[in-house]
Design a protein around this motif. Sequence first.
Motif, PDB file in Angstrom:
ATOM      1  N   THR A  10       0.810  -1.218   0.000  1.00 20.54           N
ATOM      2  CA  THR A  10       0.000   0.000   0.000  1.00 20.54           C
ATOM      3  C   THR A  10       0.848   1.276   0.000  1.00 20.54           C
ATOM      4  O   THR A  10       0.326   2.366  -0.224  1.00 20.54           O
ATOM      5  N   SER A  11       2.139   1.150   0.260  1.00 20.32           N
ATOM      6  CA  SER A  11       3.047   2.295   0.211  1.00 20.32           C
ATOM      7  C   SER A  11       4.461   1.788  -0.040  1.00 20.32           C
ATOM      8  O   SER A  11       4.906   0.853   0.631  1.00 20.32           O
ATOM      9  N   ALA A  12       5.144   2.405  -1.016  1.00 15.70           N
ATOM     10  CA  ALA A  12       6.508   1.985  -1.321  1.00 15.70           C
ATOM     11  C   ALA A  12       7.425   3.178  -1.582  1.00 15.70           C
ATOM     12  O   ALA A  12       8.533   3.016  -2.077  1.00 15.70           O
ATOM     13  N   SER A  13       6.976   4.376  -1.218  1.00 20.32           N
ATOM     14  CA  SER A  13       7.739   5.579  -1.553  1.00 20.32           C
ATOM     15  C   SER A  13       8.542   6.147  -0.382  1.00 20.32           C
ATOM     16  O   SER A  13       9.343   7.062  -0.558  1.00 20.32           O
ATOM     17  N   GLN A  14       8.350   5.604   0.818  1.00 18.65           N
ATOM     18  CA  GLN A  14       9.042   6.153   1.985  1.00 18.65           C
ATOM     19  C   GLN A  14      10.441   5.570   2.135  1.00 18.65           C
ATOM     20  O   GLN A  14      10.751   4.494   1.618  1.00 18.65           O
ATOM     21  N   THR A  15      11.274   6.296   2.884  1.00 20.17           N
ATOM     22  CA  THR A  15      12.605   5.813   3.217  1.00 20.17           C
ATOM     23  C   THR A  15      12.901   6.098   4.681  1.00 20.17           C
ATOM     24  O   THR A  15      12.334   7.024   5.271  1.00 20.17           O
TER      25      THR A  15
ATOM     26  N   LEU B 274      14.489   9.195  11.193  1.00 20.62           N
ATOM     27  CA  LEU B 274      13.090   9.422  10.823  1.00 20.62           C
ATOM     28  C   LEU B 274      12.723   8.577   9.614  1.00 20.62           C
ATOM     29  O   LEU B 274      13.587   8.031   8.929  1.00 20.62           O
ATOM     30  N   LEU B 275      11.414   8.467   9.380  1.00 20.78           N
ATOM     31  CA  LEU B 275      10.899   7.936   8.127  1.00 20.78           C
ATOM     32  C   LEU B 275      10.403   9.112   7.304  1.00 20.78           C
ATOM     33  O   LEU B 275       9.687   9.982   7.817  1.00 20.78           O
ATOM     34  N   ALA B 276      10.773   9.132   6.035  1.00 20.68           N
ATOM     35  CA  ALA B 276      10.495  10.289   5.190  1.00 20.68           C
ATOM     36  C   ALA B 276       9.575   9.937   4.042  1.00 20.68           C
ATOM     37  O   ALA B 276       9.771   8.929   3.360  1.00 20.68           O
ATOM     38  N   SER B 277       8.592  10.800   3.825  1.00 20.54           N
ATOM     39  CA  SER B 277       7.770  10.690   2.626  1.00 20.54           C
ATOM     40  C   SER B 277       8.589  11.120   1.419  1.00 20.54           C
ATOM     41  O   SER B 277       9.705  11.635   1.549  1.00 20.54           O
ATOM     42  N   LEU B 278       8.013  10.948   0.228  1.00 16.57           N
ATOM     43  CA  LEU B 278       8.721  11.329  -0.990  1.00 16.57           C
ATOM     44  C   LEU B 278       9.050  12.817  -0.981  1.00 16.57           C
ATOM     45  O   LEU B 278      10.174  13.216  -1.308  1.00 16.57           O
TER      46      LEU B 278
ATOM     47  N   LEU C 116      13.622  17.663   1.487  1.00 20.65           N
ATOM     48  CA  LEU C 116      13.929  18.559   2.596  1.00 20.65           C
ATOM     49  C   LEU C 116      15.052  17.997   3.451  1.00 20.65           C
ATOM     50  O   LEU C 116      16.033  18.695   3.746  1.00 20.65           O
ATOM     51  N   TYR C 117      14.915  16.736   3.862  1.00 15.84           N
ATOM     52  CA  TYR C 117      15.892  16.169   4.790  1.00 15.84           C
ATOM     53  C   TYR C 117      17.262  16.014   4.135  1.00 15.84           C
ATOM     54  O   TYR C 117      18.289  16.230   4.785  1.00 15.84           O
ATOM     55  N   SER C 118      17.288  15.669   2.860  1.00 16.07           N
ATOM     56  CA  SER C 118      18.572  15.592   2.148  1.00 16.07           C
ATOM     57  C   SER C 118      19.259  16.951   2.155  1.00 16.07           C
ATOM     58  O   SER C 118      20.472  17.055   2.352  1.00 16.07           O
ATOM     59  N   HIS C 119      18.477  17.994   1.938  1.00 15.96           N
ATOM     60  CA  HIS C 119      19.015  19.364   1.965  1.00 15.96           C
ATOM     61  C   HIS C 119      19.606  19.698   3.328  1.00 15.96           C
ATOM     62  O   HIS C 119      20.579  20.470   3.428  1.00 15.96           O
TER      63      HIS C 119
END
Length: 231
Positions: free
Chosen positions: A96-101, A194-198, A203-206
């Motif tokens: 149901t979701s595969a875009s988070q990291t 954290l777990l990050a949405s797409l 933002l977090y990479s920045h």
Amino acid sequence: MSPDALVEDIAHLLEVWVAGWSGCRGYESRQEGRFPAALRADKTGDWEYFAHDPSDEEFAALAAKTAEAETRILTILTNDVQRYKYLAEQHGLNVTSASQTMMIVDMETQDSEDPWLPDDDLEVATSESNGVHHAVVHSGERVAASGRVYVVNGTAVFDKIVTEPAFQRRGLGSFIMKALAAQAFEHDVENGLLLASLDGQKLYSHLGWDVVCHVLMMSVSGDEGADLSVA
């Protein structure tokens, strides 16, 4: 322990994240065999199971447990996405979701000072309750952005980082992260997790965060999975 050392043991990293995420939300947590689980009392009212790269046999057992109720969720951390998508199909689960990291940062690279708001019409309120640190930005009576952080054994677990649609592209996501980091530094912290949405990943990479692995959510229901980073 350094971020590089932690990434070598993602199973341990997952346990730390579940403890921090559960702490942020007041969830009951337990072990399901060697894997952590959390009771999402405010959402589904049922258990969510977590595992990093489970074996075929372990996946089958977790899938069977998940399939006992439509409200249960199985979340897999992996860098072998196709393998677990295939296993999910074999065991009657829908991805149901595969875009988070999952993402991590060395907190020494983060600003420890309280940040400045980008606009004069905004104000920030910070608070702490039961070990959970909160930061909320208001524009008058309206909430513009918010987030929370909980520290577990030297790791700051960030959660529910949200900028409301009307206030996006004004730097408030970065502001909330910095305001929470300043609060986390009240503790002895080494790493952030954290777990990050797409959208959040940019933002977090920045801000200097690195991707650890992909996150797959699955259940017997075909409903789109909730975003763990905000839901």
